[in-house]
Design a protein around this motif. Structure first.
Motif, short mmCIF file in Angstrom:
data_model
loop_
_atom_site.label_atom_id
_atom_site.label_comp_id
_atom_site.label_asym_id
_atom_site.label_seq_id
_atom_site.Cartn_x
_atom_site.Cartn_y
_atom_site.Cartn_z
N LEU A 35 0.85 -1.21 0.00
CA LEU A 35 0.00 0.00 0.00
C LEU A 35 0.87 1.25 0.00
N GLY A 39 -1.02 2.09 -4.12
CA GLY A 39 -1.89 0.99 -3.69
C GLY A 39 -3.16 1.54 -3.06
N ILE A 60 7.55 -6.69 -0.39
CA ILE A 60 8.24 -7.82 -1.04
C ILE A 60 9.75 -7.79 -0.82
N SER A 181 2.49 -4.14 -23.33
CA SER A 181 2.54 -2.73 -23.71
C SER A 181 1.71 -1.89 -22.73
P1 NAD Z 1 0.78 0.45 -9.93
O1 NAD Z 1 1.82 1.48 -9.66
O2 NAD Z 1 -0.62 0.89 -10.20
O3 NAD Z 1 0.72 -0.58 -8.71
C1 NAD Z 1 1.86 -1.09 -8.09
C2 NAD Z 1 1.41 -1.78 -6.79
O4 NAD Z 1 2.56 -2.37 -6.17
C3 NAD Z 1 0.79 -0.83 -5.77
O5 NAD Z 1 -0.40 -1.38 -5.25
C4 NAD Z 1 1.86 -0.72 -4.69
O6 NAD Z 1 1.31 -0.48 -3.38
C5 NAD Z 1 2.51 -2.09 -4.77
N1 NAD Z 1 3.89 -2.09 -4.25
C6 NAD Z 1 4.88 -1.19 -4.55
N2 NAD Z 1 6.00 -1.51 -3.87
C7 NAD Z 1 5.73 -2.64 -3.16
C8 NAD Z 1 6.48 -3.46 -2.29
N3 NAD Z 1 7.78 -3.16 -2.00
N4 NAD Z 1 5.91 -4.54 -1.74
C9 NAD Z 1 4.60 -4.84 -2.02
N5 NAD Z 1 3.83 -4.10 -2.82
C10 NAD Z 1 4.39 -3.01 -3.39
O7 NAD Z 1 1.34 -0.43 -11.13
P2 NAD Z 1 0.61 -1.06 -12.41
O8 NAD Z 1 0.51 -0.04 -13.46
O9 NAD Z 1 -0.59 -1.81 -11.95
O10 NAD Z 1 1.75 -2.11 -12.87
C11 NAD Z 1 1.79 -3.42 -12.30
C12 NAD Z 1 2.93 -4.19 -12.93
O11 NAD Z 1 2.72 -4.27 -14.34
C13 NAD Z 1 4.30 -3.55 -12.73
O12 NAD Z 1 5.24 -4.57 -12.46
C14 NAD Z 1 4.59 -2.87 -14.07
O13 NAD Z 1 5.97 -2.82 -14.31
C15 NAD Z 1 3.87 -3.80 -15.02
N6 NAD Z 1 3.38 -3.16 -16.27
C16 NAD Z 1 2.61 -2.05 -16.23
C17 NAD Z 1 2.11 -1.50 -17.41
C18 NAD Z 1 1.21 -0.28 -17.40
O14 NAD Z 1 0.87 0.23 -18.46
N7 NAD Z 1 0.76 0.21 -16.25
C19 NAD Z 1 2.42 -2.09 -18.64
C20 NAD Z 1 3.23 -3.25 -18.64
C21 NAD Z 1 3.69 -3.78 -17.45
#
Ligand code: NAD
Ligand code: TYD
Length: 341
Positions: A35, A39, A60, A181
């Motif tokens: 969070l 989050g 994590i 993407s």
């Molecule tokens: P986001 O930033 O909306 O969410 C990230 C989540 O990770 C949050 O809920 C945060 O609280 C949690 N978090 C952060 N650090 C943490 C830790 N140390 N321990 C536990 N929880 C932790 O991200 P998103 O856009 O949903 O992206 C999710 C994944 O998908 C990422 O790995 C990102 O690289 C990948 N991704 C995203 C996109 C995009 O367009 N958003 C595209 C391709 C891949």
């Protein structure tokens, strides 16, 4: 089947938790999230009372905590979404991206190695391939494209991918990686392009377009990304990488103008601001492997998906307005204050 989804209170992880909890009532879905600013447990409201869903707050990177969790829960599958994800924040604070994206990943991999796992899935990004030139529309990222990162965000994600592959080769850990993407859809944090422009256009505020707005992103609806990960978990081959994308390339300016048109707001709201340092020009995915090997097909194209997404943000103002009134308002001031003057 017991699945730990890390980062399940974020945008894509939250959508994935909804997808899995509703589709597989017999699976146990554990959402592990620190969070951070990104989050938001409000995203999980629709599933929080379901018997096959549980939330655990944790980091994590916290090795004793993660090992303890594995000992107690004995998960079958880990799907790692947890990450620092915003390129603009990575320009200001690269170290926090190394911490979560790299050390967080190796911590999870070590726990998988220690306690055993049926599958570790790493949610990665097309940004690990770097960018493509704007004048070569014939070029696409395949799984064989060399890693060539531009930002501290993509460098940290690429580092994590290499560790995942190394743990497969060295320790025979059953892993898969998906590289998707740009996603759009419900529950995206309003620092990212589409919800940022939507929320600001609705308030008749200026829309900060970086550079000349000609950079190209390949947009995929988050529901199609979740379906792809579900397929990879069930049918993907150990040690394999799968690119995920739906051939929906748009310039940033096209995206912003689509939003303005749908909301009946004038294009005069667009404000060209100083470009992002190192700004990647074009991303474009070739998803042939996922389509031919696993039979994946996206349900949305950008034109239908963006209209559904705009409708969602209009119908769920409470969700994003609460975020805008919190910590985020000081972030926006520090990131855009001078650029928008
Ligand atoms: P986001 O930033 O909306 O969410 C990230 C989540 O990770 C949050 O809920 C945060 O609280 C949690 N978090 C952060 N650090 C943490 C830790 N140390 N321990 C536990 N929880 C932790 O991200 P998103 O856009 O949903 O992206 C999710 C994944 O998908 C990422 O790995 C990102 O690289 C990948 N991704 C995203 C996109 C995009 O367009 N958003 C595209 C391709 C891949
Ligand atoms: P973003 O949503 O941050 O995703 P990513 O950088 O991971 O692709 O940005 C998408 C595109 O929109 C990117 O080319 C940068 C651009 N952009 C703007 O022009 N203005 C903004 O205020 C933001 C946040 C992004």
């Amino acid at each position: 089947m017991k699945i730990v989804v890390t980062g399940g209170a974020g945008f894509i992880g939250g959508n994935f938790v909804h997808h899995m909890v509703n589709k597989y009532p017999d699976y146990e879905i554990i959402n592990l999230d620190l969070l951070t600013y990104a989050g938001n447990l409000e995203t999980l409201k629709p599933v929080e009372d379901k018997p096959n869903y549980k939330f655990i707050k944790g980091d994590i990177v916290d090795r004793p905590f993660i090992f303890d969790l594995f000992e107690k829960e004995k998960p079958d599958i880990i799907v790692n979404f947890a990450a620092e994800t915003h390129v603009d924040r990575a320009v200001v604070d690269p170290e926090s991206f190394v911490r979560t994206n790299v050390t967080g990943t190796t911590t999870l991999l070590d726990a998988c190695k220690e306690y055993g796992i049926k599958r570790y899935h790493q949610v990665s990004t097309d940004e690990v391939y770097g960018d493509l030139p704007l004048d070569r529309p014939d070029l696409f990222f395949t799984e064989e494209t060399p890693l060539h990162t531009s930002s501290p965000y993509s460098a940290a994600k690429a580092g994590a991918d290499l560790f995942v592959l190394a743990y497969h080769r060295t320790f025979k850990l059953p892993v898969t990686i998906s590289r998707c993407s740009n996603n759009y859809g419900p529950y995206q944090f309003p620092e990212k392009l589409i919800p940022l422009m939507l929320s600001r256009a609705l308030a008749n505020e200026s829309l900060p377009v970086y550079g000349n707005g000609e950079n190209v992103r390949d947009w995929l609806h988050v529901a199609d990304h979740c379906e792809a990960i579900d397929l990879i978990l069930h049918k993907g081959r150990d040690g394999e990488i799968y690119n995920v994308g739906g051939h929906n390339e748009r310039t940033n300016l096209e995206v912003v103008k689509t939003i303005l048109k749908a909301l009946d707001r004038p294009e005069s709201l667009i404000k060209y601001v100083t470009d992002r340092p190192g700004h990647d020009r074009r991303y474009a995915i070739d998803p042939a492997k996922l389509e031919t090997e696993l039979g994946w097909k996206p349900k949305y194209n950008f034109d239908t998906g963006i209209q559904q997404t705009i409708r969602w943000y209009l119908d769920n103002e409470d969700w994003w307005k609460r975020i805008l009134s919190g910590e985020y308002s000081s972030y926006f001031e520090s990131m855009y204050g001078e650029r928008l003057q």
